[in-house]
Design an enzyme around this catalytic site. Structure first.
Site, PDB file in Angstrom:
ATOM      1  N   LYS A  69       1.663  16.724  40.352  1.00  0.00           N
ATOM      2  CA  LYS A  69       0.931  17.950  40.677  1.00  0.00           C
ATOM      3  C   LYS A  69       0.692  18.831  39.452  1.00  0.00           C
ATOM      4  CE  LYS A  69       2.939  17.922  45.334  1.00  0.00           C
ATOM      5  NZ  LYS A  69       3.911  18.576  46.246  1.00  0.00           N
ATOM      6  N   TYR A 123      -4.667  11.503  46.900  1.00  0.00           N
ATOM      7  CA  TYR A 123      -3.385  12.198  46.759  1.00  0.00           C
ATOM      8  C   TYR A 123      -2.214  11.218  46.826  1.00  0.00           C
ATOM      9  CZ  TYR A 123       0.498  15.340  47.880  1.00  0.00           C
ATOM     10  OH  TYR A 123       1.696  16.000  47.884  1.00  0.00           O
ATOM     11  N   VAL A 182      10.240  13.971  44.566  1.00  0.00           N
ATOM     12  CA  VAL A 182      11.261  13.355  45.412  1.00  0.00           C
ATOM     13  C   VAL A 182      11.589  11.928  44.994  1.00  0.00           C
ATOM     14  CG1 VAL A 182      10.798  14.840  47.396  1.00  0.00           C
ATOM     15  CG2 VAL A 182       9.590  12.652  47.182  1.00  0.00           C
ATOM     16  N   SER A 195       5.784  14.229  43.175  1.00  0.00           N
ATOM     17  CA  SER A 195       5.202  15.562  43.005  1.00  0.00           C
ATOM     18  C   SER A 195       5.137  16.041  41.557  1.00  0.00           C
ATOM     19  CB  SER A 195       5.973  16.592  43.838  1.00  0.00           C
ATOM     20  OG  SER A 195       5.670  16.438  45.204  1.00  0.00           O
ATOM     21  N   TYR A 238      10.257  23.476  44.522  1.00  0.00           N
ATOM     22  CA  TYR A 238      10.252  23.744  45.954  1.00  0.00           C
ATOM     23  C   TYR A 238      10.865  25.125  46.224  1.00  0.00           C
ATOM     24  CZ  TYR A 238       9.439  18.741  45.586  1.00  0.00           C
ATOM     25  OH  TYR A 238       8.956  17.522  45.219  1.00  0.00           O
TER      26      TYR A 238
END
Length: 301
Positions: free
Chosen positions: A66, A186, A255, A63, A237
């Site tokens: 992103k 993705y 992660v 992530s 998160y």
């Protein structure tokens, strides 16, 4: 400040934290990563680069990608914000609950639903994963950065929740490209393997207020500021408040055990240690960034 000596001290200080928590096991390829790895790198705005531990060992960025897809999408304009919000979610990163309550508009670009929308937006300009790879290769100076095929396959085989998120948003007409194509891009963007040095060098444009390593401008001052703001409030998160309290920097975790953080005007920092806490953030990574801002005084607060 002697950053090399500082990083050595931080590595010693956080040694008891390395291996605490658990590696991500819902993606089988990540579950096989050696849990006691630790690396940390600092890329300065003037080009300086320093590291400690496993800072030259590639790992799955997950992530953290992103942040970069968001920047690349916003480099084409800010129309994306009509499709995704900028508020903390307070829910797990792969939650479906808020989407139904908020008519298919993800709460922010760093939860999985929001990141899928960003990938869909970037796909207007070509394959999002390939665009991201070109950016990383250019910023890091390392042409061999690529996708970890084992991780990509493992992630694609365990993508039912992301598939559900994407189709649910498509039902609200918030996906512009076919869902299978967006999911493929993705998964590949999350499966890119990079070192702490690569990530820090690739992220330092945010410390330079939008200026890339070659001196060209990727983003305007306002867009760079806003990405840093969303990183601070949404980047870890549903632990963003705790991260801001302990670390005091814009940050984005993954992660795979990586966290990238920005000190505006000074540097970008990437730390990697695979064992995660219950909210999906690296235990040793958060501790290392806590020590970094404590010892340097470089918190934005």
């Amino acid at each position: 400040m002697d950053l090399a000596a500082l990083l050595d001290r931080i590595a010693d200080d956080v040694a008891p934290e390395i291996g605490r928590g658990a590696v991500a096991d819902y993606i089988p390829a990540l579950a096989r990563v050696e849990p006691r790895r630790f690396g940390m790198a600092v890329a300065e705005v003037d080009g300086g680069l320093h590291g400690v531990g496993d800072w030259r060992v590639p790992f799955s960025i997950q992530s953290m990608s992103k942040v970069f897809t968001l920047a690349l999408a916003l480099s084409h304009g800010d129309g994306l914000w009509a499709r995704v919000g900028r508020e903390p979610s307070g829910n797990p990163f792969n939650s479906l609950v808020q989407l139904e309550n908020e008519d298919g508009i993800p709460r922010n670009p760093f939860i999985n639903a929001g990141a899928l929308v960003v990938t869909d937006e970037l796909a207007h300009h070509g394959d999002a994963a390939e665009t991201l790879l070109r950016f990383f290769r250019g910023e890091s100076g390392r042409a061999d950065i690529g996708i970890d095929a084992e991780v990509a396959t493992s992630e694609a085989e365990n993508a039912d929740r992301n598939r559900a998120l994407a189709y649910f948003m498509a039902s609200y007409r918030n996906m512009r490209h076919p869902v299978p194509a967006v999911l493929d891009q993705y998964v590949r963007q999350c499966s890119i393997a990079m070192t702490c040095a690569d990530v820090a060098r690739s992220a330092v444009f945010l410390a330079r207020h939008g200026v890339r390593n070659d001196g060209t401008r990727l983003l305007g001052l306002s867009a760079a500021k806003r990405i840093n703001a969303v990183m601070l409030t949404c980047g870890t998160y549903d632990a963003a408040g705790e991260f801001a309290y302990r670390v005091g920097l814009p940050g984005k975790s993954g992660v795979g055990g990586g966290i990238v953080a920005i000190v505006p005007g000074r540097c970008a920092v990437c730390v990697w240690s695979p064992c995660l806490d219950a909210r999906g953030n690296s235990v040793a990574g958060v501790a290392a960034l806590d020590r970094f801002t404590t010892l340097t005084g470089w918190s934005i607060f």
